[in-house]
Write a protein that holds these residues in place. Structure first.
Motif, mmCIF file in Angstrom:
data_model
loop_
_atom_site.group_PDB
_atom_site.id
_atom_site.type_symbol
_atom_site.label_atom_id
_atom_site.label_comp_id
_atom_site.label_asym_id
_atom_site.label_seq_id
_atom_site.Cartn_x
_atom_site.Cartn_y
_atom_site.Cartn_z
ATOM 1 N N ASP A 1 0.851 -1.187 0.000
ATOM 2 C CA ASP A 1 0.000 0.000 0.000
ATOM 3 C C ASP A 1 0.891 1.243 0.000
ATOM 4 O OD1 ASP A 1 0.870 0.427 2.684
ATOM 5 O OD2 ASP A 1 -0.792 -0.762 3.454
ATOM 6 N N TYR A 2 0.278 2.425 -0.002
ATOM 7 C CA TYR A 2 1.037 3.672 -0.111
ATOM 8 C C TYR A 2 1.831 3.971 1.157
ATOM 9 C CZ TYR A 2 -2.250 3.905 -3.935
ATOM 10 O OH TYR A 2 -2.986 3.594 -5.044
ATOM 11 N N THR A 3 1.316 3.557 2.298
ATOM 12 C CA THR A 3 2.048 3.746 3.553
ATOM 13 C C THR A 3 3.348 2.957 3.528
ATOM 14 O OG1 THR A 3 -0.016 4.088 4.768
ATOM 15 C CG2 THR A 3 1.935 3.529 6.060
ATOM 16 N N ASP A 4 3.269 1.713 3.043
ATOM 17 C CA ASP A 4 4.486 0.912 2.875
ATOM 18 C C ASP A 4 5.476 1.627 1.965
ATOM 19 O OD1 ASP A 4 3.668 -1.186 4.459
ATOM 20 O OD2 ASP A 4 3.214 -2.547 2.805
ATOM 21 N N ALA A 5 4.991 2.128 0.839
ATOM 22 C CA ALA A 5 5.870 2.772 -0.141
ATOM 23 C C ALA A 5 6.592 3.969 0.464
ATOM 24 C CB ALA A 5 5.067 3.193 -1.365
#
Length: 234
Positions: A95-99
């Motif tokens: 997800d974007y948080t991971d990225a």
């Protein structure tokens, strides 16, 4: 470092398992990562569409079919990630948080799909907005944006430059089902419009096109920006 987000078609990276461009992209991206902070989102390609076709034949709904497609994008992403070795953060962002977290390493961040109903082009556009990218690149099997699919209509008009509003007008008739295969989808186009991040669409079947576009500003493709000015070289 300038931040670039690359949307790479699964059919470009892995036309088939026997004939793929993983080594070519490993070499190109590892070189680019010395100058740019690189984020790359991998699509599912023909393999995902084959799985989705089987799912539909079994009466499986579109949302579940999308989930199946996302799994394939992450398999493709994993192949590239492991090939990149120490040049990439050692996990596929889910997800974007991971990225955003993985980007703190300054290594290449690799993603696949995220949400049912959202293509990897849309994922790339959202990611570009989240990381405040300087440029979004769509590396596809076609050398730019056309009025129609040039593989089906040889007289289709190619657009060298256009505004995000022009892009929305062109893609607004595109299909949005699981496994849809358009140059870019409507959701991605609208995110590009609101973020005002320039988009380059180019032929990704030869990685030299990607490298020379960024470093030298030489490429055959289409530019989407509010000013219609090419942001390359970056």
């Amino acid at each position: 470092m300038k931040k670039i987000v690359i949307s790479l078609g699964g059919s470009v990276l892995v036309p088939s398992l026997e004939s793929n461009r993983i080594k070519d992209y490993r070499d190109a991206l590892s070189g680019l990562s010395e100058k740019y902070q690189v984020f790359i989102v991998i699509g599912g390609g023909g393999e995902a569409r084959r799985y989705i076709d089987v799912a539909r034949s079994l009466g499986i709904d579109e949302a579940a079919s999308d989930e199946l497609g996302i799994m394939i994008t992450r398999i493709n992403a994993s192949l590239l990630l492991w090939a990149l070795g120490d040049f990439a953060y050692p996990a596929v962002a889910r997800d974007y948080t991971d990225a955003l977290k993985y980007a703190e390493s300054k290594k290449i961040v690799v993603m696949g799909g995220v949400t049912p109903g959202q293509t990897t082009d849309a994922v790339s556009a959202v990611l570009a907005e989240r990381v405040k990218a300087d440029l979004l690149i769509n590396a596809t099997s076609i050398d730019g944006i056309y009025s129609e699919d040039p593989k089906k209509n040889s007289s289709a008009e190619k657009f060298e430059t256009m505004t995000p509003e022009d892009l929305i007008s062109i893609v607004s008739e595109g299909k949005m089902g699981a496994g849809s295969n358009n140059v870019i989808d409507l959701v991605a186009a609208k995110i590009i419009q609101r973020s005002m991040i320039p988009l380059i669409v180019l032929d990704g079947t030869d990685t030299k096109n990607l490298t020379e576009a960024l470093v030298k500003g030489k490429f055959c493709g289409s530019v989407v920006s509010s000013s219609k000015k090419c942001p390359l070289p970056l």
